[in-house]
Design a protein around this motif. Sequence first.
Motif, PDB file in Angstrom:
ATOM      1  N   GLN A 182     -86.737  55.344  14.816  1.00  0.00           N
ATOM      2  CA  GLN A 182     -87.653  55.469  15.119  1.00  0.00           C
ATOM      3  C   GLN A 182     -88.726  54.032  15.476  1.00  0.00           C
ATOM      4  O   GLN A 182     -89.869  54.325  16.084  1.00  0.00           O
ATOM      5  CB  GLN A 182     -88.523  56.232  14.623  1.00  0.00           C
ATOM      6  CG  GLN A 182     -87.745  58.017  13.939  1.00  0.00           C
ATOM      7  CD  GLN A 182     -88.608  58.573  12.495  1.00  0.00           C
ATOM      8  OE1 GLN A 182     -89.112  57.580  12.316  1.00  0.00           O
ATOM      9  NE2 GLN A 182     -88.587  59.844  12.167  1.00  0.00           N
ATOM     10  N   ARG A 183     -87.575  53.027  16.030  1.00  0.00           N
ATOM     11  CA  ARG A 183     -88.950  51.961  16.141  1.00  0.00           C
ATOM     12  C   ARG A 183     -89.617  51.931  15.356  1.00  0.00           C
ATOM     13  O   ARG A 183     -90.479  50.707  15.553  1.00  0.00           O
ATOM     14  CB  ARG A 183     -89.362  51.919  17.648  1.00  0.00           C
ATOM     15  CG  ARG A 183     -88.135  52.529  18.593  1.00  0.00           C
ATOM     16  CD  ARG A 183     -88.109  52.044  20.142  1.00  0.00           C
ATOM     17  NE  ARG A 183     -87.461  51.942  20.443  1.00  0.00           N
ATOM     18  CZ  ARG A 183     -86.543  51.401  21.682  1.00  0.00           C
ATOM     19  NH1 ARG A 183     -86.726  49.614  20.789  1.00  0.00           N
ATOM     20  NH2 ARG A 183     -85.428  51.344  22.361  1.00  0.00           N
ATOM     21  N   ASP A 184     -89.837  51.592  13.994  1.00  0.00           N
ATOM     22  CA  ASP A 184     -90.360  51.309  13.182  1.00  0.00           C
ATOM     23  C   ASP A 184     -89.699  50.375  11.937  1.00  0.00           C
ATOM     24  O   ASP A 184     -88.604  49.810  12.291  1.00  0.00           O
ATOM     25  CB  ASP A 184     -90.333  52.821  11.620  1.00  0.00           C
ATOM     26  CG  ASP A 184     -91.576  53.772  12.244  1.00  0.00           C
ATOM     27  OD1 ASP A 184     -92.373  53.541  13.285  1.00  0.00           O
ATOM     28  OD2 ASP A 184     -90.755  55.344  11.975  1.00  0.00           O
ATOM     29  N   ASP A 185     -90.020  49.668  11.561  1.00  0.00           N
ATOM     30  CA  ASP A 185     -89.969  48.444  10.633  1.00  0.00           C
ATOM     31  C   ASP A 185     -88.748  48.518   9.591  1.00  0.00           C
ATOM     32  O   ASP A 185     -89.637  49.142   8.908  1.00  0.00           O
ATOM     33  CB  ASP A 185     -91.190  47.317  10.635  1.00  0.00           C
ATOM     34  CG  ASP A 185     -91.682  46.607  11.764  1.00  0.00           C
ATOM     35  OD1 ASP A 185     -91.075  46.127  12.962  1.00  0.00           O
ATOM     36  OD2 ASP A 185     -93.311  46.181  11.535  1.00  0.00           O
ATOM     37  N   ALA A 186     -87.756  48.397   9.877  1.00  0.00           N
ATOM     38  CA  ALA A 186     -86.868  48.656   9.161  1.00  0.00           C
ATOM     39  C   ALA A 186     -87.372  47.951   7.545  1.00  0.00           C
ATOM     40  O   ALA A 186     -87.308  46.762   8.312  1.00  0.00           O
ATOM     41  CB  ALA A 186     -84.970  49.071   9.527  1.00  0.00           C
ATOM     42  N   THR A 187     -86.824  48.780   6.450  1.00  0.00           N
ATOM     43  CA  THR A 187     -87.629  46.812   5.210  1.00  0.00           C
ATOM     44  C   THR A 187     -86.435  46.981   5.334  1.00  0.00           C
ATOM     45  O   THR A 187     -84.486  47.680   5.198  1.00  0.00           O
ATOM     46  CB  THR A 187     -87.704  48.004   4.437  1.00  0.00           C
ATOM     47  OG1 THR A 187     -87.132  49.245   3.664  1.00  0.00           O
ATOM     48  CG2 THR A 187     -89.640  47.780   4.588  1.00  0.00           C
ATOM     49  N   SER A 213     -74.227  47.392   1.991  1.00  0.00           N
ATOM     50  CA  SER A 213     -75.957  46.896   1.979  1.00  0.00           C
ATOM     51  C   SER A 213     -76.348  45.859   2.762  1.00  0.00           C
ATOM     52  O   SER A 213     -76.848  45.477   3.600  1.00  0.00           O
ATOM     53  CB  SER A 213     -77.115  47.309   0.783  1.00  0.00           C
ATOM     54  OG  SER A 213     -76.892  48.765   0.287  1.00  0.00           O
ATOM     55  N   ALA A 214     -75.450  44.785   2.049  1.00  0.00           N
ATOM     56  CA  ALA A 214     -76.038  43.425   2.634  1.00  0.00           C
ATOM     57  C   ALA A 214     -75.751  43.569   4.484  1.00  0.00           C
ATOM     58  O   ALA A 214     -76.504  41.887   5.143  1.00  0.00           O
ATOM     59  CB  ALA A 214     -74.910  41.855   2.401  1.00  0.00           C
ATOM     60  N   THR A 215     -74.837  44.070   4.354  1.00  0.00           N
ATOM     61  CA  THR A 215     -74.481  44.357   6.177  1.00  0.00           C
ATOM     62  C   THR A 215     -75.565  44.705   6.980  1.00  0.00           C
ATOM     63  O   THR A 215     -75.622  44.506   7.964  1.00  0.00           O
ATOM     64  CB  THR A 215     -73.033  44.809   6.365  1.00  0.00           C
ATOM     65  OG1 THR A 215     -71.765  43.851   5.988  1.00  0.00           O
ATOM     66  CG2 THR A 215     -72.556  44.316   7.629  1.00  0.00           C
ATOM     67  N   THR A 238     -81.610  42.347  10.067  1.00  0.00           N
ATOM     68  CA  THR A 238     -82.098  41.215  10.767  1.00  0.00           C
ATOM     69  C   THR A 238     -81.620  40.204  12.538  1.00  0.00           C
ATOM     70  O   THR A 238     -82.614  40.424  12.907  1.00  0.00           O
ATOM     71  CB  THR A 238     -81.971  39.947   9.959  1.00  0.00           C
ATOM     72  OG1 THR A 238     -82.590  40.425   8.488  1.00  0.00           O
ATOM     73  CG2 THR A 238     -83.177  38.561   9.832  1.00  0.00           C
ATOM     74  N   ALA A 239     -80.897  40.687  12.515  1.00  0.00           N
ATOM     75  CA  ALA A 239     -80.526  40.577  13.855  1.00  0.00           C
ATOM     76  C   ALA A 239     -80.597  41.228  14.525  1.00  0.00           C
ATOM     77  O   ALA A 239     -81.825  40.918  15.789  1.00  0.00           O
ATOM     78  CB  ALA A 239     -79.047  40.571  13.783  1.00  0.00           C
ATOM     79  N   LEU A 240     -81.081  42.234  15.065  1.00  0.00           N
ATOM     80  CA  LEU A 240     -81.864  43.304  15.311  1.00  0.00           C
ATOM     81  C   LEU A 240     -83.348  43.336  15.658  1.00  0.00           C
ATOM     82  O   LEU A 240     -83.979  43.165  16.776  1.00  0.00           O
ATOM     83  CB  LEU A 240     -81.140  45.070  15.169  1.00  0.00           C
ATOM     84  CG  LEU A 240     -81.896  45.609  16.114  1.00  0.00           C
ATOM     85  CD1 LEU A 240     -81.301  46.318  17.421  1.00  0.00           C
ATOM     86  CD2 LEU A 240     -81.940  47.574  15.394  1.00  0.00           C
ATOM     87  N   ASP A 289     -87.477  40.678  18.452  1.00  0.00           N
ATOM     88  CA  ASP A 289     -88.727  39.632  18.936  1.00  0.00           C
ATOM     89  C   ASP A 289     -88.589  38.836  20.195  1.00  0.00           C
ATOM     90  O   ASP A 289     -89.437  38.624  20.477  1.00  0.00           O
ATOM     91  CB  ASP A 289     -88.780  38.705  17.494  1.00  0.00           C
ATOM     92  CG  ASP A 289     -89.497  40.064  16.211  1.00  0.00           C
ATOM     93  OD1 ASP A 289     -90.015  40.927  16.967  1.00  0.00           O
ATOM     94  OD2 ASP A 289     -88.937  39.010  15.984  1.00  0.00           O
ATOM     95  N   LEU A 290     -86.866  38.146  20.291  1.00  0.00           N
ATOM     96  CA  LEU A 290     -86.969  37.709  21.440  1.00  0.00           C
ATOM     97  C   LEU A 290     -86.813  38.598  22.709  1.00  0.00           C
ATOM     98  O   LEU A 290     -87.351  38.235  23.981  1.00  0.00           O
ATOM     99  CB  LEU A 290     -85.183  37.145  21.620  1.00  0.00           C
ATOM    100  CG  LEU A 290     -84.787  36.319  20.224  1.00  0.00           C
ATOM    101  CD1 LEU A 290     -83.256  35.943  20.279  1.00  0.00           C
ATOM    102  CD2 LEU A 290     -85.737  34.954  20.569  1.00  0.00           C
TER     103      LEU A 290
END
Length: 469
Positions: free
Chosen positions: A210-215, A229-231, A237-239, A244-245
Motif C-alpha cells: 500500500q506504499r506505506d512506510d513499513a516498520t 525477520s532479519a532478511t 531497508t533496501a527497498l 528514495d533514490l
Amino acid sequence: MTLRWRILRLLIIVIALTVAWNLTASYVTIQRRFDAFVSGLGRVEAGALARQLSRAYTAENGWDAVDTALLALDYLYEYEPESREEHENESGDEGFHIERIRVVIVDSAGRIIRDNFSQLETGVPSPALPGQRREILDLRSGRTVGFVYLDVNQNFLETESISFLRELLLSFIASGALIVIIALSLATSLSKRITAPISALTKATRAIAQRDDATLLPVTSNDELGQMSATFNHMTTALQRQRDLRKRLINDVSHELNTPLTVIQLEAKALLDDLQEPRPAAQNIIQEVNMLRNLVNDLNWLAETDSGDLQLRLEPCAIGELLISEVERWQPQAQAGRVSLSLRPLPQLPRCQLDPARMRQALGNILHNALQHAQDGQVIVAATLEGDKHLRISVKDDGLGIDPADLPHIFQRFYQTDQSRSRGRGLGLDIARAIIEAHGGAIEVKSEGLGHGTTVEFSLPLPKDIMLP
C-alpha cells in the motif's frame, strides 16, 4: 482457519494421541505383569514355605519347630479364624497372609500336623486339600516327611487387583490430564511464537504493497524465524533506499531537463520578439539540445548497467596512446576554463584487452568533472604500473576538494556536494565506475578536505601475457 489454529490443532492431536498411547500401553503392561504376579504368587509362596519347613524339620528332627517356622514367615495367627473379622475391625489391619493364604501341613502318612486356620484338628486324616502342594524333606536323609498345602484366596486377589488397577487407571488419567494441560500451554506458546513473526511479516508486507512506510520487524532469535525477520528488514531497508533514490532521480532528472528546456524556450522567444540574433541563438539552442541528448544517453547507459546488459567489445589497446588522445581531446575545454591540463611522462605501458570506446567515455567523464572543479587551476593525468598485475591511472585537480562526509556518497547518481552546486548532470562518475568495474577494475575518489583538491584513481587488471608496444 488461521495458521496459528492449524498448528495448535495439529499439536493438540499429536499430544492427545501420544498421551493416550503411552497411558494405554503402560496400563496394559502393568495389568499383564500384575496378573502374572497374582497367578504365580501361590507357587512362589509354597516353594519358599516348603524349604523353610524342611530346614525346621531337619534342625529339630521332627515337627516341633513347625509353629516357629510358620510364625517367622507370618503364616501363624494367634486367634481363631472366626475372630479374623473382629480382629480386622478392631485393628484396621488388612494383613496379606490373614486374608489370603491358608497353610495346612500333613505328614507322609496323610495326617494333619498343623492348620494355621485351625479348621482341621491335629492327627486326623487329611481330606482333599486345595492349593499348591509341596514336599517337606528331611535334609539329612533326603526322604519326604510330609507335605505343605498353600491355598491363596484367588477371588480376593482378583478383587484386590481390580481395585488396584482401577486406582492406577485413575492416577494415569489424572497425570495424563496434567500432561495434556502442560503440553497445550507449551503448544500454545510455540504456535504463537511461530505465527507472530509471520503475522508481523504479513502486516508489514501489506503496508509495503500500500506504499506505506513499513516498520522493521523485531529480531528476537537466531533461528529460521529470526533470519526471516532479519532478511525482511534488509529487504525493506533496501527497498526504501531504492524508493528514495528513485524519487531523487526523478527530481534530479526533472531539474536537469528543465534547465536546457528553459534556455531553449527563452532563446526561441527572443528570436520571435527580435531580441536575439539568429546565429548566437541557434548556437545556444544546439548546445542545450546536445546537453539533452547527452543526458538521455547517460540515462540509457545507467539502464544498461542496472539491467546487466552492458556489453564490452574487448580488443588489444595501447593505454598510453589512449591517454594521450583523451588529454588532447579535452584541451580546448581546459583552455576555455583557464585550466592547465597535462599528462605526466608515461612509463612503458602494456597493451590491454579493453573496450576503447567505453574506456574513453569513462576517462572523459572523469576529466570533465575535474575540469569543472578546477577553474583557473590545473589537472594532471598520470599512469603507473603496480607490478605485473595492475595498471593505475589517476586524474588529480587542485580545485575545491571534497568534504570527508561527502566521500561515501560521491558515486551516487546526481550527487553534488554543497560546495559544487554548479550545473551538471551528476551521472558521470557513476557511469565511469560501471565501465571500469565491467573491465574488472576498481575506482576510488580521494580528497584531504575542502581546498585541497581531488584525485580520482582507478586500476585495471593486466593480462598474464603482457604485450609491450
